[in-house]
Design a protein around this motif. Sequence first.
Motif, PDB file in Angstrom:
ATOM      1  N   ARG A  40      -5.168   4.517  11.933  1.00 20.04           N
ATOM      2  CA  ARG A  40      -6.059   4.456  10.767  1.00 20.04           C
ATOM      3  C   ARG A  40      -5.362   3.993   9.499  1.00 20.04           C
ATOM      4  O   ARG A  40      -6.001   3.499   8.581  1.00 20.04           O
ATOM      5  CB  ARG A  40      -6.735   5.818  10.578  1.00 20.04           C
ATOM      6  N   ILE A  41      -4.060   4.234   9.440  1.00 21.39           N
ATOM      7  CA  ILE A  41      -3.301   3.741   8.288  1.00 21.39           C
ATOM      8  C   ILE A  41      -2.135   2.898   8.812  1.00 21.39           C
ATOM      9  O   ILE A  41      -1.304   3.384   9.575  1.00 21.39           O
ATOM     10  CB  ILE A  41      -2.724   4.908   7.432  1.00 21.39           C
ATOM     11  N   GLY A  42      -2.102   1.630   8.444  1.00 17.00           N
ATOM     12  CA  GLY A  42      -1.002   0.753   8.842  1.00 17.00           C
ATOM     13  C   GLY A  42       0.009   0.667   7.717  1.00 17.00           C
ATOM     14  O   GLY A  42      -0.309   0.932   6.564  1.00 17.00           O
ATOM     15  N   MET A  43       1.246   0.314   8.069  1.00 19.91           N
ATOM     16  CA  MET A  43       2.279   0.269   7.047  1.00 19.91           C
ATOM     17  C   MET A  43       3.069  -1.024   7.077  1.00 19.91           C
ATOM     18  O   MET A  43       3.392  -1.531   8.140  1.00 19.91           O
ATOM     19  CB  MET A  43       3.251   1.426   7.265  1.00 19.91           C
ATOM     20  N   VAL A  44       3.376  -1.532   5.888  1.00 14.94           N
ATOM     21  CA  VAL A  44       4.266  -2.688   5.768  1.00 14.94           C
ATOM     22  C   VAL A  44       5.356  -2.295   4.774  1.00 14.94           C
ATOM     23  O   VAL A  44       5.050  -1.922   3.645  1.00 14.94           O
ATOM     24  CB  VAL A  44       3.515  -3.931   5.229  1.00 14.94           C
ATOM     25  N   PHE A  45       6.603  -2.343   5.215  1.00 13.05           N
ATOM     26  CA  PHE A  45       7.694  -1.951   4.319  1.00 13.05           C
ATOM     27  C   PHE A  45       8.410  -3.166   3.764  1.00 13.05           C
ATOM     28  O   PHE A  45       8.194  -4.294   4.191  1.00 13.05           O
ATOM     29  CB  PHE A  45       8.686  -1.042   5.047  1.00 13.05           C
ATOM     30  N   GLN A  46       9.320  -2.863   2.807  1.00 16.32           N
ATOM     31  CA  GLN A  46      10.019  -3.932   2.100  1.00 16.32           C
ATOM     32  C   GLN A  46      10.858  -4.807   3.024  1.00 16.32           C
ATOM     33  O   GLN A  46      10.804  -6.015   2.986  1.00 16.32           O
ATOM     34  CB  GLN A  46      10.914  -3.295   1.042  1.00 16.32           C
ATOM     35  N   ASP A  47      11.646  -4.148   3.864  1.00 15.95           N
ATOM     36  CA  ASP A  47      12.622  -4.900   4.634  1.00 15.95           C
ATOM     37  C   ASP A  47      12.126  -5.085   6.061  1.00 15.95           C
ATOM     38  O   ASP A  47      12.126  -4.156   6.851  1.00 15.95           O
ATOM     39  CB  ASP A  47      13.947  -4.131   4.630  1.00 15.95           C
ATOM     40  N   PRO A  48      11.693  -6.300   6.419  1.00 17.53           N
ATOM     41  CA  PRO A  48      11.095  -6.487   7.742  1.00 17.53           C
ATOM     42  C   PRO A  48      12.087  -6.234   8.871  1.00 17.53           C
ATOM     43  O   PRO A  48      11.690  -5.900   9.974  1.00 17.53           O
ATOM     44  CB  PRO A  48      10.632  -7.946   7.724  1.00 17.53           C
ATOM     45  N   LEU A  49      13.374  -6.369   8.593  1.00 16.90           N
ATOM     46  CA  LEU A  49      14.339  -6.204   9.672  1.00 16.90           C
ATOM     47  C   LEU A  49      14.452  -4.751  10.093  1.00 16.90           C
ATOM     48  O   LEU A  49      14.696  -4.441  11.244  1.00 16.90           O
ATOM     49  CB  LEU A  49      15.706  -6.735   9.221  1.00 16.90           C
ATOM     50  N   THR A  50      14.258  -3.815   9.154  1.00 16.22           N
ATOM     51  CA  THR A  50      14.365  -2.414   9.530  1.00 16.22           C
ATOM     52  C   THR A  50      13.049  -1.876  10.084  1.00 16.22           C
ATOM     53  O   THR A  50      13.046  -0.826  10.695  1.00 16.22           O
ATOM     54  CB  THR A  50      14.799  -1.535   8.340  1.00 16.22           C
TER      55      THR A  50
END
Lengths: 331, 330
Positions: A93-103
Amino acid sequence: MAEIPLLSVRNLVVEFPSRRGTLRAIDDVSFDIAEGEVLGMVGESGAGKSLTGAAIIGLLEPPGRIAGGEILLRGERIDNLAAEPMRRIRGKRIGMVFQDPLTSLNPLYTVAEQLIETIRTHISCTERVARERAIALLDRVGIPAARRRIDDYPHHFSGGMRQRVVIALALAAEPDLVIADEPTTALDVSVQAQIIDVLKEICAERGASVMLITHDMGVIAETADRVAVLYAGRLAEIGPVRDVIQAAEHPYTQGLMGSIPTLTQTDTRLVQIPGSMPRLDAIPKGCPFNPRCPHVMDRCRHDRPVLIARGSKREVACWLYEAVREEVHHG
Amino acid sequence: MVDTVLQVEGLTRTFDVSKPWLNRVLERDHKQFLTAVDNVTFGIERGETFALVGESGSGKSTIAKLIVGLLKPSRGTIAFDGQPMSFESGTAMRNLRRRFQMIFQDPFASLNPRWRVGEIIAEPIRTFGLASGADVHREVARLLEVVGLSATDAGKFPHEFSGGQRQRIAIARALSSKPEFIVCDEPTSALDVSVQAQILNLMRDLQDEFGLTYLLISHDLSVVRHMANRIGVLYLGRIVEVADSKRLFTDPQHPYTRMLLDAVPDLALSGRRRTPVTGEIPNPINPPSGCTFHPRCPHVMDICRGDPPAQTPTATGAAACYLLTEPVGS
C-alpha cells in the motif's frame, strides 16, 4: 460526510532517548495527503523531513520511536501495527523510493528476480505473469530494451537507470502512496528532470499519491500540488505550492525562498538568514525560529505558535498572523 | 587592456584506468585510458569570476586540481600572471603558489580534525613566512573576523562547528596566504540553501574587499548564474561553450547548454514547456566519436560524427558546434 484523506498524520511526535535526556526530532506535526495528491515536504538538513517519512512507513531506526500522535491510512491507524502487518502495508500500500538507488537494490540479484519477488509477495500470480508485468513496468519507467535488460544486475545500470528501476519496484504492487525521499539528489540535473517526469507521470496514471521529501524547492515547484515546510521538527507552513513559493508567509519560508539563487534574477545579493538551524538539544523556547527571525516579537520567545489558518487551504505557524486576525476581529 | 591572471592552453589530462597487468595478459585486454580533460583552453581576467559548469564526469574538478598543481597535466600549459607553471618545486614556483589557493567541496574532509582552527589558519602564514610570533595570532584573529567568526574560535576544533562555519574556516585558511586567485571547487554543494546563501554572499564581499579572482566550479546553474561574470560549459572533458553569464542564459548557442538550462527546475512556476532531456552522459572511457554530445543532440548531422567541432566565435564567447558553421539542412 467529509472525504477521508488517503494519509492523515495527526500530532506526530518522534523522540530519541539519549543519555542527556530525550531529544524531540518531530514535534506535533500534522498533515493530510489526499487521494492522487503530490505533497512536497521541504526543509534543511535536520528539519525532520526524512524522519517523518520513516515514521509513516514504520522504519524508524531504534532508539527513535513514535512518542505521540497517530498515523492513519484511509482512516485506519498504522502507527501501532505489529511488525508483520506493517510489513504487508509497506510495498503493497505504500511504496518507497530512496535517495541512493544502489543501496535500495540488492546487488546479488538481477532486476528481474527483485521485481518478480516484489510482485508475487503482494499480488498472487504466476511467475510468468509477474515477469510480463515487470517488463511492462520497466518499459513504462523508460528503460530501453526492457525485455533484454531485465536479467541484468543493478551494477549494469547507470545511476539514472537504477533510480528508474527503484521507481518500478516501488510501484510494482500498485501502492496507494509512494514516499520518495530525495529521489533525485544523487543524480545530475539532466537526469533529475527525467526522473521527476517519470515519477510524476506514472503516479498520476495509477492514481497513487506521492509524498516527495526533498531539500530542493525547484523539484517541489515542478512536481507538488501542496508543500509542507519543516523547521526544527515542526511544521512552519503548509499550503498550495504556488502560494507558498510566490508569497511565502512564514518568515523562515520567506528567508528560504530568498536565499535560493535563480536563473532570472540580476546581480542582487541573496537574502541571508543569520545563524543556522538549532540542534535538537538546543531548540529555543517558544517559536523555534525566533532567534533568527527578523520580525521576532516578545511573544515568540515564550509561546509556541499554533498553526493559523490563512484562507481555506493554507496554514502558517507564526504569531504575526494571529495579530492580524485579532486586529481584524476587533475592527 | 585585458589583464589575464590565468591562461590555460590546450590542457589535457588522461588517466590510466587499465586492469592490473596480470589480468590484461590473461584476458588479452589492452591498456585503457580515460581522457578526463581534453584540450581545454580558457583565460581568466583579474577581478572576475569565471565559472566552469558541467555534470558529473565532465572533468571540472580535474581542471581545478590541475590548476592548483594537485595533478600534473598530460599535455598543455597553465600560465599564472604570464609565468608558465612548472610542477617542480623551487623558489619561483613557491612564490607563485602563495598567490593562488583552493576551497574544497567538503568542509568535513578538508580540515584536519586533530588541529585547532587557529593552527589550520596559521599554517600557510608560517609556511610562506608572512608573519611570525604574536603577529601570527593577530592575523588569525583578523581572518576569523573577516569570514564572520569570532577570534576566540581559534582555540576550537573543527568538529565543534557546523558545515557552514567550517566552510568559513576553509575560506579563512585560503585567504591566509594573501592570494589573488582562488579556485572554488563546489564550495556550497554540501551545504543547505540558507547556509549556501551566507557563503555565496561572503565570497562576493571578500572579492570586493580584496580584489580576488575566482574560478568557480559547480554543477549548479543557478549558483553559477548568481556568481559568475563568464561561464564555460563542460561536457565530457571538453568546453562546449564559453560566454558572458547573462548571454549564456538568455541566448545559449550549444545544444547541450540549451538542454542543461531546460533541465533546471523552474521556481518561477511559469509553466514553461520544457523539451524532454534524452539520454545520459556516455562512459568517458569510450566516448562517442566527433562531437561527444552527438548521440543526445536533437540537431545531430552527419558531420558531427566525424571530427570534433572547433570553437567558433559567438557574440560574447565561443561554442564548439557545427550548427554555427555549417548551413543547416545540408
